[in-house]
Design an enzyme around this catalytic site. Structure first.
Site, PDB file in Angstrom:
ATOM      1  N   GLY A  12       4.155   1.028 -57.123  1.00 29.76           N
ATOM      2  CA  GLY A  12       5.577   1.177 -57.460  1.00 29.76           C
ATOM      3  C   GLY A  12       6.429   0.193 -56.679  1.00 29.76           C
ATOM      4  O   GLY A  12       7.537   0.520 -56.258  1.00 29.76           O
ATOM      5  N   ALA A  13       5.905  -1.015 -56.498  1.00 32.81           N
ATOM      6  CA  ALA A  13       6.567  -1.995 -55.610  1.00 32.81           C
ATOM      7  C   ALA A  13       7.485  -2.958 -56.348  1.00 32.81           C
ATOM      8  O   ALA A  13       7.979  -3.906 -55.755  1.00 32.81           O
ATOM      9  CB  ALA A  13       5.515  -2.765 -54.823  1.00 32.81           C
ATOM     10  N   SER A 141       8.597  13.040 -49.265  1.00 32.60           N
ATOM     11  CA  SER A 141      10.056  13.129 -49.347  1.00 32.60           C
ATOM     12  C   SER A 141      10.532  14.254 -48.440  1.00 32.60           C
ATOM     13  O   SER A 141       9.768  15.191 -48.143  1.00 32.60           O
ATOM     14  CB  SER A 141      10.466  13.451 -50.791  1.00 32.60           C
ATOM     15  OG  SER A 141      11.827  13.825 -50.849  1.00 32.60           O
ATOM     16  N   TYR A 155       9.360  18.212 -58.286  1.00 34.29           N
ATOM     17  CA  TYR A 155       9.307  17.136 -57.291  1.00 34.29           C
ATOM     18  C   TYR A 155       8.919  17.712 -55.927  1.00 34.29           C
ATOM     19  O   TYR A 155       8.076  17.136 -55.213  1.00 34.29           O
ATOM     20  CB  TYR A 155      10.690  16.485 -57.246  1.00 34.29           C
ATOM     21  CG  TYR A 155      10.812  15.268 -56.374  1.00 34.29           C
ATOM     22  CD1 TYR A 155      10.184  14.073 -56.703  1.00 34.29           C
ATOM     23  CD2 TYR A 155      11.607  15.300 -55.224  1.00 34.29           C
ATOM     24  CE1 TYR A 155      10.325  12.942 -55.898  1.00 34.29           C
ATOM     25  CE2 TYR A 155      11.750  14.179 -54.421  1.00 34.29           C
ATOM     26  CZ  TYR A 155      11.107  12.998 -54.757  1.00 34.29           C
ATOM     27  OH  TYR A 155      11.249  11.890 -53.961  1.00 34.29           O
ATOM     28  N   LYS A 159       5.681  16.628 -53.753  1.00 31.67           N
ATOM     29  CA  LYS A 159       5.869  15.964 -52.458  1.00 31.67           C
ATOM     30  C   LYS A 159       5.299  16.803 -51.308  1.00 31.67           C
ATOM     31  O   LYS A 159       4.860  16.249 -50.294  1.00 31.67           O
ATOM     32  CB  LYS A 159       7.349  15.642 -52.247  1.00 31.67           C
ATOM     33  CG  LYS A 159       7.876  14.575 -53.222  1.00 31.67           C
ATOM     34  CD  LYS A 159       7.173  13.226 -53.005  1.00 31.67           C
ATOM     35  CE  LYS A 159       7.720  12.126 -53.882  1.00 31.67           C
ATOM     36  NZ  LYS A 159       7.068  10.832 -53.659  1.00 31.67           N
TER      37      LYS A 159
END
Ligand code: NAD
Length: 254
Positions: A12-13, A141, A155, A159
């Site tokens: 995801g860069a 996160s 989410y 996470k």
């Protein structure tokens, strides 16, 4: 140069936090595989790395798809001949109250955010184990530790899962000289911050997070990139199975 002769994959860069981590590791001499589902943005990051004299390779891969991840790692190995560092950064969010949450959205977030970390780790671990050296950093996160806003159940579950997966991986990989850690960012301002909601909703969310942080500010991708560099450097050689909260002092997330 702290990372000379090291090869890092950052998932995801193509933008946001992953891009900042990739640029930071490249600035310390690492060769970087910019892996993203969006090849165009990934290639732009590679162009930026190369324009500064660094080495990079853009590879398209959806982290939730085993075949794509296996191919990405195979292509990375063919090109750079080794993988020393893996940054599991790719992630998506889909906000909805639990009573309204679509099953497909639950599956999508768990597939990318949690299964993606597993698939990428599984693909690189044999190579790291064989070379008896490796650094893995998973991006969790603050929402993996505590919840401040409603509608984040999917989410939050993913996470939190990353935090325990980090510990389990650290235990299995530790005997091979592999450090596995996790960063739990607080709110980080990226291009995506304003694209998910209306500007009004985004700004209200930012204000809430500023007030919750001891430093009374939100973060920037560079804040996470510096923490990631520390964890993959020799300065962190005795640190494994840890969660580094980079959130400006969020005491609601401890
Ligand atoms: P972003 O949306 O700006 O970037 C995410 C990147 O991941 C994009 O380039 C996207 O194309 C890529 N991606 C999406 N799905 C993918 C898939 N299936 N396979 C491969 N790549 C995929 O996000 P960001 O804000 O930079 O967040 C990066 C990471 O940090 C995520 O894991 C996110 O959950 C985490 N995080 C972000 C914040 C924040 O406030 N921005 C806070 C805590 C944690």
């Amino acid at each position: 140069m702290r990372l000379e002769n090291r090869v890092a994959i950052v998932t995801g860069a193509g933008q946001g936090i992953g891009k900042a981590i990739a640029l930071k590791l490249a600035s310390e001499g690492a060769s970087i595989v910019i892996s993203d589902v969006n090849l165009e943005t990934a290639q732009r990051v590679v162009d930026e790395i190369k324009s500064k004299g660094g080495k990079g390779l853009a590879l398209k891969a959806d982290v939730s798809k085993k075949e794509e991840v296996q191919k990405m790692v195979k292509d990375a190995l063919e090109y750079f001949k080794a993988i020393h560092i893996l940054i599991n950064n790719a992630g998506i969010v889909k906000y909805a109250p639990i009573t309204e949450m679509k099953e497909a959205d639950w599956d999508a977030v768990l597939d990318v955010d949690l299964k993606g970390v597993f698939l990428c780790t599984q693909a690189v671990l044999p190579h790291m184990m064989a070379q008896k050296w490796g650094k893995i950093v998973n991006i969790s996160s603050a929402t993996g530790i505590g919840c401040l806003s409603e509608g984040q159940a999917t989410y939050a579950a993913a996470k939190t899962g990353i935090i325990q997966f980090t510990k389990a991986t650290a235990l299995e990989a530790g005997p091979y000289g592999i450090n596995v850690n996790c960063i739990a960012p607080g709110m980080i301002i990226t291009d995506a911050t304003y694209s998910r909601d209306s500007r009004e909703v985004a700004e209200a969310r930012i204000e809430l997070r500023k007030k919750a942080a001891a430093l009374r500010r939100v973060g920037y991708p560079e804040d996470i990139a510096k923490a990631a560099l520390f964890l993959v450097s020799e300065d962190a050689s005795f640190i494994s199975a840890q969660v580094l909260a980079v959130n400006g002092g969020r005491m609601d997330r401890m």
